[in-house]
Design a protein around this motif. Sequence first.
Motif, PDB file in Angstrom:
ATOM      1  N   GLN A 532       0.820  -1.220   0.000  1.00  0.00           N
ATOM      2  CA  GLN A 532       0.000   0.000   0.000  1.00  0.00           C
ATOM      3  C   GLN A 532       0.854   1.270   0.000  1.00  0.00           C
ATOM      4  N   GLN A 533       2.142   1.144  -0.353  1.00  0.00           N
ATOM      5  CA  GLN A 533       3.054   2.272  -0.168  1.00  0.00           C
ATOM      6  C   GLN A 533       2.675   3.486  -1.000  1.00  0.00           C
ATOM      7  N   HIS A 534       2.187   3.297  -2.221  1.00  0.00           N
ATOM      8  CA  HIS A 534       1.860   4.451  -3.067  1.00  0.00           C
ATOM      9  C   HIS A 534       0.744   5.280  -2.450  1.00  0.00           C
ATOM     10  N   ALA A 535      -0.322   4.633  -2.027  1.00  0.00           N
ATOM     11  CA  ALA A 535      -1.444   5.371  -1.431  1.00  0.00           C
ATOM     12  C   ALA A 535      -1.010   6.071  -0.148  1.00  0.00           C
ATOM     13  N   ILE A 536      -0.169   5.415   0.639  1.00  0.00           N
ATOM     14  CA  ILE A 536       0.289   6.022   1.897  1.00  0.00           C
ATOM     15  C   ILE A 536       1.172   7.228   1.613  1.00  0.00           C
ATOM     16  N   LEU A 537       2.144   7.078   0.706  1.00  0.00           N
ATOM     17  CA  LEU A 537       3.066   8.175   0.409  1.00  0.00           C
ATOM     18  C   LEU A 537       2.342   9.380  -0.174  1.00  0.00           C
ATOM     19  N   VAL A 538       1.317   9.134  -0.997  1.00  0.00           N
ATOM     20  CA  VAL A 538       0.558  10.246  -1.580  1.00  0.00           C
ATOM     21  C   VAL A 538      -0.190  11.019  -0.504  1.00  0.00           C
ATOM     22  N   ASP A 539      -0.735  10.297   0.480  1.00  0.00           N
ATOM     23  CA  ASP A 539      -1.546  10.948   1.517  1.00  0.00           C
ATOM     24  C   ASP A 539      -0.712  11.607   2.612  1.00  0.00           C
ATOM     25  N   LEU A 540       0.601  11.393   2.631  1.00  0.00           N
ATOM     26  CA  LEU A 540       1.424  12.014   3.675  1.00  0.00           C
ATOM     27  C   LEU A 540       1.353  13.534   3.598  1.00  0.00           C
ATOM     28  N   GLY A 541       1.464  14.079   2.401  1.00  0.00           N
ATOM     29  CA  GLY A 541       1.411  15.533   2.261  1.00  0.00           C
ATOM     30  C   GLY A 541       0.027  16.114   2.408  1.00  0.00           C
ATOM     31  N   ARG A 542      -1.022  15.270   2.356  1.00  0.00           N
ATOM     32  CA  ARG A 542      -2.392  15.755   2.488  1.00  0.00           C
ATOM     33  C   ARG A 542      -2.896  15.702   3.927  1.00  0.00           C
ATOM     34  N   THR A 543      -2.162  15.082   4.807  1.00  0.00           N
ATOM     35  CA  THR A 543      -2.588  14.920   6.196  1.00  0.00           C
ATOM     36  C   THR A 543      -2.070  16.076   7.034  1.00  0.00           C
ATOM     37  N   PHE A 544      -2.966  16.868   7.548  1.00  0.00           N
ATOM     38  CA  PHE A 544      -2.636  18.061   8.348  1.00  0.00           C
ATOM     39  C   PHE A 544      -1.531  18.874   7.669  1.00  0.00           C
ATOM     40  N   PRO A 545      -1.743  19.361   6.447  1.00  0.00           N
ATOM     41  CA  PRO A 545      -0.665  20.059   5.719  1.00  0.00           C
ATOM     42  C   PRO A 545      -0.233  21.364   6.362  1.00  0.00           C
ATOM     43  N   HIS A 547      -0.178  21.875   9.769  1.00  0.00           N
ATOM     44  CA  HIS A 547       0.378  21.682  11.117  1.00  0.00           C
ATOM     45  C   HIS A 547       1.897  21.600  11.022  1.00  0.00           C
ATOM     46  N   PRO A 548       2.636  22.285  11.910  1.00  0.00           N
ATOM     47  CA  PRO A 548       4.108  22.321  11.783  1.00  0.00           C
ATOM     48  C   PRO A 548       4.775  20.955  11.907  1.00  0.00           C
ATOM     49  N   TYR A 549       4.153  20.020  12.614  1.00  0.00           N
ATOM     50  CA  TYR A 549       4.786  18.714  12.787  1.00  0.00           C
ATOM     51  C   TYR A 549       4.717  17.882  11.511  1.00  0.00           C
ATOM     52  N   PHE A 550       3.676  18.066  10.715  1.00  0.00           N
ATOM     53  CA  PHE A 550       3.498  17.276   9.494  1.00  0.00           C
ATOM     54  C   PHE A 550       3.781  18.063   8.219  1.00  0.00           C
ATOM     55  N   SER A 551       4.067  19.348   8.319  1.00  0.00           N
ATOM     56  CA  SER A 551       4.196  20.167   7.109  1.00  0.00           C
ATOM     57  C   SER A 551       5.509  19.933   6.385  1.00  0.00           C
ATOM     58  N   ALA A 552       6.572  19.564   7.104  1.00  0.00           N
ATOM     59  CA  ALA A 552       7.883  19.371   6.464  1.00  0.00           C
ATOM     60  C   ALA A 552       7.851  18.142   5.564  1.00  0.00           C
ATOM     61  N   HIS A 553       8.300  18.323   4.319  1.00  0.00           N
ATOM     62  CA  HIS A 553       8.292  17.222   3.349  1.00  0.00           C
ATOM     63  C   HIS A 553       9.267  16.133   3.796  1.00  0.00           C
ATOM     64  N   LEU A 554       8.735  14.928   4.063  1.00  0.00           N
ATOM     65  CA  LEU A 554       9.512  13.793   4.565  1.00  0.00           C
ATOM     66  C   LEU A 554      10.303  14.166   5.818  1.00  0.00           C
ATOM     67  N   GLY A 555       9.679  15.008   6.640  1.00  0.00           N
ATOM     68  CA  GLY A 555      10.273  15.324   7.936  1.00  0.00           C
ATOM     69  C   GLY A 555       9.947  14.248   8.961  1.00  0.00           C
ATOM     70  N   ALA A 556      10.266  14.529  10.215  1.00  0.00           N
ATOM     71  CA  ALA A 556      10.047  13.538  11.270  1.00  0.00           C
ATOM     72  C   ALA A 556       8.580  13.168  11.401  1.00  0.00           C
ATOM     73  N   GLY A 557       7.687  14.163  11.256  1.00  0.00           N
ATOM     74  CA  GLY A 557       6.262  13.884  11.386  1.00  0.00           C
ATOM     75  C   GLY A 557       5.740  12.992  10.272  1.00  0.00           C
ATOM     76  N   GLN A 558       6.077  13.310   9.032  1.00  0.00           N
ATOM     77  CA  GLN A 558       5.600  12.501   7.909  1.00  0.00           C
ATOM     78  C   GLN A 558       6.203  11.102   7.933  1.00  0.00           C
TER      79      GLN A 558
END
Length: 866
Positions: A532-545, A547-558
């Motif tokens: 399911q990696q493609h669907a998960i990776l696509v939704d990483l940037g759409r989840t709480f875009p 919020h500072p914890y999840f906003s960084a591209h491939l940061g600790a939150g994502q």
Amino acid sequence: YFSKAALQEDARPSKDSEDAFYDSQKFEVLYCGKVTVAHKKAPSSLIDDCIEKFSLHERQRLKLLNEQRNNESSLDLPLCEGNAPASPLGSPFEEHASAPSHVQPSDSEKNRTMLFQVGRFEVNVISPDTKSVVLEKNFKDISSCSQGIKHVDHFGFICRESVEPGLNQYVCYVFQCASESLVDEVMLTLKQAFSTAAALQNAKTQIKLCEACPMHSLHKLCERIEGSTKLVIQRHLSSLTDNEQADIFERVQKMKPENDQEENELVILHLRQLCETKQKTHIHIGEAPSTVSNSAIPESTTSGGRFKLDILKNKAKKSLTSSLENIFSRVRLTTRCQQFSQISLTVKIYQTFSGFWLQSDKHLMNHDGSELLPLSPLAPPLEEDPLVVVLQNEDGPDKTGEKKNSEELQSLWRKAIHQQILLLRMEKENQKLEASRDELQSRKVKLDYDEVGTCHKDVINVWDKKLLNCRAKIRCDMEDIHSTLKEGVPKSRRGEIWQFLAVQHRVRHRLPNKQQPPDISYKELLKQLTAQQHAILVDLGRTFPTHPYFSAHLGAGQLSLFNLLKAYSLLDKEVGYCQGISFVAGVLLLHMSEEQAFEMLKFLMYDLGFRKQYRPDMMSLQIQMYQLSRLLHDYHRDLYNHLEENEISPSLYAAPWFLTLFASQFPLGFVARVFDIIFLQGTEVIFKVALSLLSSQETSIMGCDSFENIVDFLKTTVPDMTQPQMAKIITQVFEMDISKQLHAYEVEYHVLQDELQENVNPCDEGEPLEKLERVNSHLKRQNMDLLEKLQVAHAKIQSLESSLETILTRENKMKTAIQSLEQEKITYQKTLEQIVKYLPAEALSDCELLLKEVNYNPNNKIRSKP
């Protein structure tokens, strides 16, 4: 010493940087290992050969490990990576010139899954475990890519790596994907990325040098220092002003050099300091004077410009050090201490010169943070190194002419060693403090949202007392928990309170064995690849875009979110991954660690039953939409009729509410309070919140007169609530009870579905409507009766379960008491036998009857007691 104007021409606009950011492709791979090869071109069977070598290495490692376990000796066998026996692993293949000569497979016991990112000009391998980039290769360093023939789910690439300055080798990195189709996609992506990068590189303008830069002139001087060293340096000094020449001459004479070689070193050292000072105020050719330092440099310089900058920077470093080495090679040093002193001086010159580059070009390399090291731009003085202090003291000029004896030297060495140990300890303590500071900062970033309502200190103290019972798994009064939860939850302890509520639920309700999730640990799941990696990776940037914890591209939150979603997709094969789960997992991650969030996600899905709505058939979600529609019909008839007239079903606006538990559209503070109640009451909370939201906005919804206006209002205006409105809705949810109605509507839905499946003939038009209404009311009464019976049966089951637990506890206590009595009986028998040995023969006849009763009547004591 580059012109800013040239850099501006070479740099792409910010839009290109954004495109490179969003155009990057990501794939989950399993890192298999690396192999040193002899040639940059990959033969067709290289990947398969590497995998065979990895397998052979693993068998050798396991064999040595078994021998070590069987042989109880104190010898340590070399089991580390790459240290396998040389005979089977060190020999290259005979078939190919690029056959592996050194094999380093990855550790199979660790998490080897990585994110393989193909950017605009580079390839990055990111570890979601350590939240860091473990491998970064520019396209210019990659010579070839290939796919396995036998192992079609493997691929790799050969790249150039620098072993020592001026010495390179070729290394093949091997990876595994979840399927052959994914490997094909990776290879296609790499091919397209290489072609695009080549086209962009050819279109760029060549970078220009500023010939007037002081550092550039120093670089030229270092290149000319060959043979007649002193003559070249004097010619360069003649180009300086009189004041600069006098200043350098005065500084050199103060140091009192003993020979020409030392004088040349000092002159170059002071020249470097002079050029460094002049470089700070130097204006490049083609630039206008600017009062603001470093203001003309765009942050988004491209990787091509950085690459050329690195080449010229390294060229200057190498030319300086090589020139100095040529100077040193012509002079024979007389003592070992003098040798060390000269080398130390050379290192200091080199490091200081290198530090200048890091400092002066920081504005050119700071746009992505990857080129800068967190080090001081200047090398530490020699006095700070304990080892250098010792050697300096040892070879320093002794005014009295006496040499230090061996005891003094040992004392100095011992002091240096102790100081080094102390520095290492201080470094470890600093690392711990930095880790603690980073954790606090991360926690602060996670909890960056406004709470709904206030939680008073008295309520916080009550929660602190309740959390003491969380580990002990002691039952608490649910009414007390309900009232405390209604008063509020402290944001800093919310994660612990959710875990406490989960423990209380599990103490009272045990899932049947068939409904239990698979018993696989979180760490073991992370070692596997998910489909399911493609669907998960696509939704990483759409989840709480935002919020500072999840906003960084491939940061600790994502990356943490990716780990959590991946682990659950591997745990629950039926559900896998569904859009909406990412928001639920994200809310959990904001309040606890990854492993704790995984356990709470399992609780929500399995114990509370949320996984039903994420199944592929979406049957449970359809039932929920019907239940919400019936609630509106029974409690808000006007609103229901208005929505029906405009053909707006609950699935148009309420499906995201149910799938994300309101997290995708509503403020985080409101969502956190909804989660508080969900952990206490379960799935019916979603219906309560939805009904309260619609009822609070009923007047405004009734005022909307078209389909578009109503849908827009429900999706934008309803989530945009004030703090008092959110607090009012939470209060209504606590006071609402609709469990009976939800059960009745579910039964009603199944009855309607059965009727549709049976293909019941439609009734005649002449059949009276009253008869149908009577049948409908009769069915409703039956449903309510069945519901009440079901609730009574559930209550009986819960009471029987509690009684069973009490009986089992008593049984265990009785077994323990019986065992202690048996032990006591055996002890008495042994004591009695010892006493018999000391009795005279005449008295034995009197004791025989008593011994028989003890041996053949074990319950004598129990029966003798009244």
